[in-house]
Design an enzyme around this catalytic site. Structure first.
Site, PDB file in Angstrom:
ATOM      1  N   CYS A   1       4.717   1.333 -12.984  1.00 53.04           N
ATOM      2  CA  CYS A   1       3.667   2.094 -13.656  1.00 53.04           C
ATOM      3  C   CYS A   1       4.239   3.310 -14.400  1.00 53.04           C
ATOM      4  O   CYS A   1       4.970   3.134 -15.360  1.00 53.04           O
ATOM      5  CB  CYS A   1       2.605   2.480 -12.628  1.00 53.04           C
ATOM      6  SG  CYS A   1       1.013   2.874 -13.352  1.00 53.04           S
TER       7      CYS A   1
ATOM      8  N   ARG B   1      -9.264   1.433 -18.845  1.00 55.72           N
ATOM      9  CA  ARG B   1      -8.357   1.484 -17.721  1.00 55.72           C
ATOM     10  C   ARG B   1      -8.296   0.075 -17.131  1.00 55.72           C
ATOM     11  O   ARG B   1      -9.324  -0.539 -16.867  1.00 55.72           O
ATOM     12  CB  ARG B   1      -8.838   2.509 -16.693  1.00 55.72           C
ATOM     13  CG  ARG B   1      -7.729   2.890 -15.765  1.00 55.72           C
ATOM     14  CD  ARG B   1      -7.723   4.323 -15.299  1.00 55.72           C
ATOM     15  NE  ARG B   1      -6.550   4.489 -14.454  1.00 55.72           N
ATOM     16  CZ  ARG B   1      -5.475   5.186 -14.792  1.00 55.72           C
ATOM     17  NH1 ARG B   1      -5.435   5.828 -15.922  1.00 55.72           N
ATOM     18  NH2 ARG B   1      -4.427   5.259 -13.985  1.00 55.72           N
TER      19      ARG B   1
ATOM     20  N   HIS C   1       1.414  -2.254  -8.276  1.00 54.25           N
ATOM     21  CA  HIS C   1       1.322  -1.483  -7.034  1.00 54.25           C
ATOM     22  C   HIS C   1       0.949  -2.471  -5.933  1.00 54.25           C
ATOM     23  O   HIS C   1       0.799  -3.653  -6.181  1.00 54.25           O
ATOM     24  CB  HIS C   1       0.232  -0.415  -7.131  1.00 54.25           C
ATOM     25  CG  HIS C   1       0.414   0.554  -8.255  1.00 54.25           C
ATOM     26  ND1 HIS C   1       1.461   1.428  -8.308  1.00 54.25           N
ATOM     27  CD2 HIS C   1      -0.326   0.797  -9.367  1.00 54.25           C
ATOM     28  CE1 HIS C   1       1.356   2.179  -9.405  1.00 54.25           C
ATOM     29  NE2 HIS C   1       0.278   1.807 -10.068  1.00 54.25           N
TER      30      HIS C   1
END
Lengths: 306, 456
Positions: free
Chosen positions: A121, A155, A256
């Protein structure tokens, strides 16, 4: 515990950092955790825990050095085999972006000398050429990956499932063996296959599952390999179906989860890569990964990932 | 006559009665429907109260507002969303149920979801706002800590002079809000220089100065980024709290003894809540009460007799076995619970991880929790929930010896089995995430726990 199996198989590559391996000496892996106090927002610490434990369970010595703002890489006591660079908040990414320029030379050299870097990320974005935020601010990266990221209004938040780039896939299959019996192993393989029958999945070791949460869209330069192809989720940009990037032993992605604890094949692949740099080809002792694969499977089967 | 308003109230009250009649649990439903008819319903009902108090922050909202409610209720009529339904519709539901369309005496105590705060301020024009803390929590829902704080800064800057702001001095992200306030500000904090709890390897979200982005220097760090801090660059530092705690003593029976200072009055309280995080909750409640002229003696009595809510350290007896429930939902909250548990021995734990919307769909946060510290304190541990295997994996890497039989697919069954295995004098400690807590409640009721949490 003997940590290096199949000694006959091991050979020493001709690499700058390769040292003579004393057959009685223990293997050692030196980890550098980059900016652990700033780039630690999304539970990525689990990746360090996974690498440390999977080494310790095999009797491999591990050191973890936390290197943050103001710390120097070149004067560090250790020659790092493995760098980890996680995700952080936007404002922290700016602080890190500035400091990272001072570490650029050392990090680039490490990559050329085939150290392993896993970046996720925000960390992944800072290893690219630049990150242009939504309001036009340019955050300079260090260009290990020939790629850039552009801020967007959407997002991308969901489970992210990818099929690993075939060139890495074969190396993973070679690096990873699990302790589970053949029957149990093939059962799980079938289960995972069944839940993705329509996707023509070939087996457990060809995919990675994680969770993405980013608004930056990453675009790869034409010669840069992606880490894989998106099966479910957005990946690099939600447009071209790619996820992550690979340059030498530097890996970047949006996964993640934490990524490595529930993708043990990838964890072991990175560990062997990192050890090979110093010790030549390594065959890691297999571990019982039943729980890891159950977690992997459970994550894949969540409805929001489909 | 405001017909829209009257229709909304009537509909809301009807839904509320229907739910009570059918025994359902939908505490936000009356407000949800009534707001569809009159979007300003909350405002119109809230202004009929004498005062409105808002409590927000990542951890401790429910316990703090319950403490405030308990203290204030001896002198005032209170209206409080005590079941923890903390979005606007939850506030509206409570108002519909408890208030009238006429002016009435009473104080509204509202725990407010971090993301709903701007709207709650606009709708209730609060007299007092409490900011407890700000930690990472369900990043897929709330976003990052800094972006949430920026929103709060804006809210604070719009507050009129008549408002009282109550801020945690020990959280740099919270105390920094004072810079944006035109109104009165009171700080609360812990004065001790040492805490008698095991260390946790912590994740902090505001370790760099919110004012100038330089690293904060801590003389003591209690937990996460909470402690006594100072910026080496711009002079930003922990303000001196007017309401403070010192000589913290945590007992093995999960009770706590603390010396409180409220302005210049000093007194010691022993209360039945564990952990550092509850010291802050009690401090915040003291600060609110003191702002409303409640005497220290009254505060002391009410806190000493407080019993906690809905899974926030709740003791229950089912089938003659003891059960203790701690809600766990984000890294800092969980770490504080684990820290409290690490002071004990021979624990029997059942941990439950769900990833529904209200839990956060991303389970990555479990890797920021410090399970390692409780390994020596645990006798038995089992796991359940939608993402039970992820949690089992976290526990494995923390050093627990787990096998297939430690993980249950079904929450119901996991509780029954864990109780079955439990010796009669032992206590089963259940650590569920939010939606798992709801399942735990259902199961325990079925087993004869008779927990009327929704009526509570």
């Amino acid at each position: 515990m003997a940590s290096r199996l199949n000694k006959s198989k091991s050979k020493v590559f001709f690499r700058m950092k390769t040292s003579q391996v004393d057959s009685n000496s223990k293997l050692q892996l030196n980890i550098c955790h980059l900016y652990p106090d700033l780039m630690d927002t999304y539970g990525d610490r689990g990746n360090i825990i996974a690498v440390v434990k999977r080494c310790q369970w095999r009797g491999i010595d591990v050191t973890v050095s936390n290197i943050s703002v103001g710390d120097s890489l070149s004067t560090s006591h250790f020659d790092f085999d493995f760098f980890f660079f996680g995700g952080g908040q936007d404002i922290q990414q700016e602080i890190v972006g500035k400091d990272l320029q001072k570490k650029a030379k050392d990090l680039k050299r490490a990559v050329e000398q085939e150290s392993v870097i896993l970046s996720i990320c925000g960390g992944y974005q800072l290893l690219q050429n630049y990150f242009k935020t939504l309001d036009g601010k340019m955050i300079k990266g260090i260009g290990i990956f020939d790629a850039h990221t552009i801020g967007s209004t959407t997002r991308m938040i969901q489970n992210l499932l990818i099929k690993i780039n075939p060139t890495i896939q074969s190396e993973i299959s070679e690096a990873y063996t699990s302790l589970r019996g053949a029957e149990q192993r093939s059962n799980l393989k079938t289960e995972i296959k069944d839940s993705f029958a329509s996707l023509r999945m070939t087996g457990e070791e060809t995919i990675l599952i994680g969770f993405e949460n980013h608004s930056g869209k990453t675009f790869l330069g034409s010669n840069l390999k992606p880490l894989g192809k998106v099966i479910k989720g957005s990946g690099n940009n939600g447009e071209d179906g790619t996820e992550g990037a690979v340059y030498k032993n530097a890996f970047g992605c949006y996964l993640h989860g934490s990524l490595l604890p529930k993708n043990p094949h990838f964890a072991d692949y990175l560990i062997s890569k990192a050890l090979e740099r110093r010790y030549g080809e390594i065959k890691l002792e297999p571990l019982d990964d039943s729980i890891e694969w159950q977690a992997h499977k459970q994550a894949i089967n969540r409805p929001q990932s489909q | 006559m405001d017909f829209r308003f009257l229709t909304a109230v009537l509909l809301g009250k009807t839904v509320s009665h229907l739910i009570r009649f059918t025994g359902g649990g939908g505490t936000a439903a009356p407000g949800y429907y009534a707001l569809k008819i009159d979007p300003n319903l909350t405002q119109k009902l809230a202004k009929n109260l004498d005062k409105n108090i808002l409590v927000s922050g990542t951890n401790g909202k429910t316990t703090t507002s319950r403490l405030i409610s308990q203290i204030l209720s001896q002198k005032h009529q209170v209206v409080h969303n005590r079941q923890g339904s903390n979005l606007i519709r939850g506030i509206a539901s409570t108002l519909l149920k408890n208030s009238s369309i006429k002016k009435q005496n009473g104080i509204g105590i509202w725990e407010v979801d971090e993301a709903a705060l701007a709207e709650a301020v606009a709708q209730t024009s609060p007299d007092i706002i409490v900011f407890l803390n700000l930690f990472r929590d369900q990043l897929d829902r709330y976003g990052e800590v800094n972006s949430l704080r920026t929103k709060w800064q804006k809210i604070v800057s719009t507050l009129p002079k008549s408002t009282t702001l109550i801020l945690n001095a020990d959280d740099p992200g919270i105390s920094y809000l004072a810079k944006f306030a035109k109104c009165k500000v009171a700080f609360f904090g812990i004065q001790d220089k040492k805490i008698n709890l095991p260390e946790v390897s912590n994740v902090g979200d505001t370790r760099y100065c919110p004012n100038c982005s330089q690293k904060l220097i801590y003389s003591i760090q209690f937990s996460s980024h909470i402690g006594h801090y100072q910026c080496s660059n711009c002079g930003f530092k922990r303000p001196k709290p007017q309401i403070s705690a010192s000589n913290l003593k945590f007992s093995p029976d999960f009770s706590t003894t603390v010396q409180f200072t409220i302005h210049y009055s000093l007194f010691t309280i022993h209360y039945n809540l564990p952990g550092l995080y509850n010291v802050y909750n009690v401090l915040a409640a003291c600060a609110v009460s003191s702002a409303l002229q409640i005497t220290s003696a009254e505060i002391k009595t009410k806190i000493a007799s407080f019993s906690p809510a809905f899974g926030r350290f709740q003791k229950i007896k089912v089938k003659n076995k003891n059960i203790l429930i701690f809600l766990v939902k984000n890294p800092t909250g969980t770490n504080e619970v684990l820290r409290t548990l690490a002071t004990q021995k021979n624990l029997n734990l059942l941990t439950i991880l769900n990833d529904n919307y209200a839990d956060g769909k991303d389970v990555s946060w479990i890797w920021d929790t410090n399970w390692e510290i409780v390994v020596p304190s645990v006798k038995n541990i089992s796991v359940s929930g939608i993402r039970g295997w992820d949690l089992a994996n976290r526990l494995k890497y923390a050093g627990f010896k787990l096998n297939k039989n430690s993980v249950y697919k079904d929450i119901n069954y996991s509780i029954e089995k864990s109780l079955e295995k439990l010796n009669s004098n032992d206590t089963l400690i259940i650590l569920p995430t939010y939606t798992a807590l709801l399942s735990v409640q259902k199961t325990l009721n079925k087993l004869g726990g008779n927990l009327k949490w929704h009526q509570d």
